[in-house]
Design an enzyme around this catalytic site. Structure first.
Site, PDB file in Angstrom:
ATOM      1  N   ASP A  50       0.645  -1.221  -0.006  1.00 48.44           N
ATOM      2  CA  ASP A  50       0.032   0.054  -0.111  1.00 48.44           C
ATOM      3  C   ASP A  50       0.680   1.151  -0.081  1.00 48.44           C
ATOM      4  O   ASP A  50       1.728   1.244   0.726  1.00 48.44           O
ATOM      5  CB  ASP A  50      -0.973  -0.046   1.004  1.00 48.44           C
ATOM      6  N   LYS A  54      -1.263   9.748   1.436  1.00 47.15           N
ATOM      7  CA  LYS A  54      -1.312  11.096   2.260  1.00 47.15           C
ATOM      8  C   LYS A  54       0.217  11.229   3.011  1.00 47.15           C
ATOM      9  O   LYS A  54       0.515  10.286   3.555  1.00 47.15           O
ATOM     10  CB  LYS A  54      -2.355  11.097   3.003  1.00 47.15           C
ATOM     11  N   THR A 119       2.879 -12.067  -8.647  1.00 42.72           N
ATOM     12  CA  THR A 119       1.719 -11.911  -7.867  1.00 42.72           C
ATOM     13  C   THR A 119       0.627 -11.640  -8.571  1.00 42.72           C
ATOM     14  O   THR A 119       0.519 -11.118  -9.871  1.00 42.72           O
ATOM     15  CB  THR A 119       2.015 -10.792  -6.667  1.00 42.72           C
TER      16      THR A 119
HETATM   17  C1  LIG Z   1      -2.028  -3.925  -3.373  1.00 46.73           C
HETATM   18  S1  LIG Z   1      -2.327  -5.392  -2.395  1.00 46.73           S
HETATM   19  C2  LIG Z   1      -1.090  -6.168  -3.034  1.00 46.73           C
HETATM   20  C3  LIG Z   1      -1.111  -7.924  -2.756  1.00 46.73           C
HETATM   21  C4  LIG Z   1      -0.083  -8.778  -3.423  1.00 46.73           C
HETATM   22  N1  LIG Z   1       1.269  -8.449  -2.688  1.00 46.73           N
HETATM   23  C5  LIG Z   1       0.110  -8.838  -4.867  1.00 46.73           C
HETATM   24  O1  LIG Z   1       1.040  -8.152  -5.409  1.00 46.73           O
HETATM   25  O2  LIG Z   1      -0.723  -9.157  -5.538  1.00 46.73           O
HETATM   26  C6  LIG Z   1      -1.749  -4.795  -0.817  1.00 46.73           C
HETATM   27  C7  LIG Z   1      -1.773  -5.760   0.201  1.00 46.73           C
HETATM   28  O3  LIG Z   1      -1.238  -5.410   1.112  1.00 46.73           O
HETATM   29  C8  LIG Z   1      -1.811  -5.562   2.492  1.00 46.73           C
HETATM   30  N2  LIG Z   1      -1.217  -4.842   3.599  1.00 46.73           N
HETATM   31  C9  LIG Z   1      -1.346  -3.381   3.572  1.00 46.73           C
HETATM   32  N3  LIG Z   1      -0.676  -2.789   4.619  1.00 46.73           N
HETATM   33  C10 LIG Z   1      -0.274  -3.957   5.238  1.00 46.73           C
HETATM   34  C11 LIG Z   1       0.569  -4.018   6.718  1.00 46.73           C
HETATM   35  N4  LIG Z   1       0.750  -3.053   7.361  1.00 46.73           N
HETATM   36  N5  LIG Z   1       0.738  -5.385   6.985  1.00 46.73           N
HETATM   37  C12 LIG Z   1       0.345  -6.373   6.145  1.00 46.73           C
HETATM   38  N6  LIG Z   1      -0.316  -6.488   5.058  1.00 46.73           N
HETATM   39  C13 LIG Z   1      -0.633  -5.181   4.466  1.00 46.73           C
HETATM   40  C14 LIG Z   1      -3.182  -5.141   1.908  1.00 46.73           C
HETATM   41  O4  LIG Z   1      -4.127  -5.801   2.945  1.00 46.73           O
HETATM   42  C15 LIG Z   1      -3.285  -5.930   0.560  1.00 46.73           C
HETATM   43  O5  LIG Z   1      -3.429  -7.153   0.809  1.00 46.73           O
END
Ligand SMILES: C[S@@+](CC[C@H](N)C(=O)[O-])C[C@H]1O[C@@H](n2cnc3c(N)ncnc32)[C@H](O)[C@@H]1O
Length: 165
Positions: A50, A54, A119
């Site tokens: 993510d 912001k 991924t």
């Molecule tokens: C845009 S998705 C990408 C998922 C995967 N890595 C892919 O490339 O298909 C971002 C993922 O990161 C997870 N995520 C965001 N912040 C996180 C955190 N602090 N700890 C663990 N997971 C997190 C979200 O729940 C989401 O599943």
């Protein structure tokens, strides 16, 4: 690893049955700071984290001056690091931050991974033709001995005293 991706990983791992695996579901920064030992990983893969666009949320990023040490210190000496994002501003910021990290040697990759998308998001974004910034590198020191990133270290205040008795 969070949410549904944990379930997908577990299902695939059960199906493919590699000789050893462990999936941990939880907040990545909490796991990096309190659960996972420094210097334990031979590879670290971070794909499409993510971007927290912001500025008041930047400290939640996995790669921010105040979090980068927590993440990279997980690597052992010679440990490999791979990263990808479609959020190019964040990717450029990650490049800047990593460039100042002592002991990390990394390059931008100007083409997809040889084996194809790693991924679900990467597969989807490649089909959509979205630009993706990819990095790969190696930590040349053991994460247990790595110095703090100079930008993060600036946020650390310390006071010392000398006991003269
Ligand atoms: C845009 S998705 C990408 C998922 C995967 N890595 C892919 O490339 O298909 C971002 C993922 O990161 C997870 N995520 C965001 N912040 C996180 C955190 N602090 N700890 C663990 N997971 C997190 C979200 O729940 C989401 O599943």
């Amino acid at each position: 690893m969070a949410g549904e991706y944990h379930g997908i990983f577990v299902e695939r791992a059960r199906r493919q049955a590699p000789s050893n695996w462990l999936a941990i579901r939880g907040d990545a920064l909490y796991l990096a700071s309190a659960v996972l030992p420094a210097g334990f990983a031979s590879a670290l893969h971070v794909y499409f984290p993510d971007p927290w666009p912001k500025s008041r949320h930047h400290k939640r990023r996995l790669f921010d001056p105040q979090t980068v040490d927590l993440v990279l210190r997980l690597l052992r000496r010679g440990g490999r690091f791979s990263f990808a994002t479609d959020f190019l501003d964040y990717g450029e910021r990650v490049v800047e931050i990593l460039a100042g990290y002592p002991g990390l040697c990394f390059t931008r990759r100007d083409r997809p991974w040889d084996e194809g998308p790693r991924t679900n998001y990467e597969a989807k974004y490649e089909v959509e033709g979205r630009p993706i910034l990819r990095l790969e590198g190696i930590l040349e020191v053991d994460g247990r001995e790595a110095p703090l990133h100079p930008l993060g270290a600036k946020a650390v205040l310390a006071a010392t005293w000398v006991d003269e008795d």
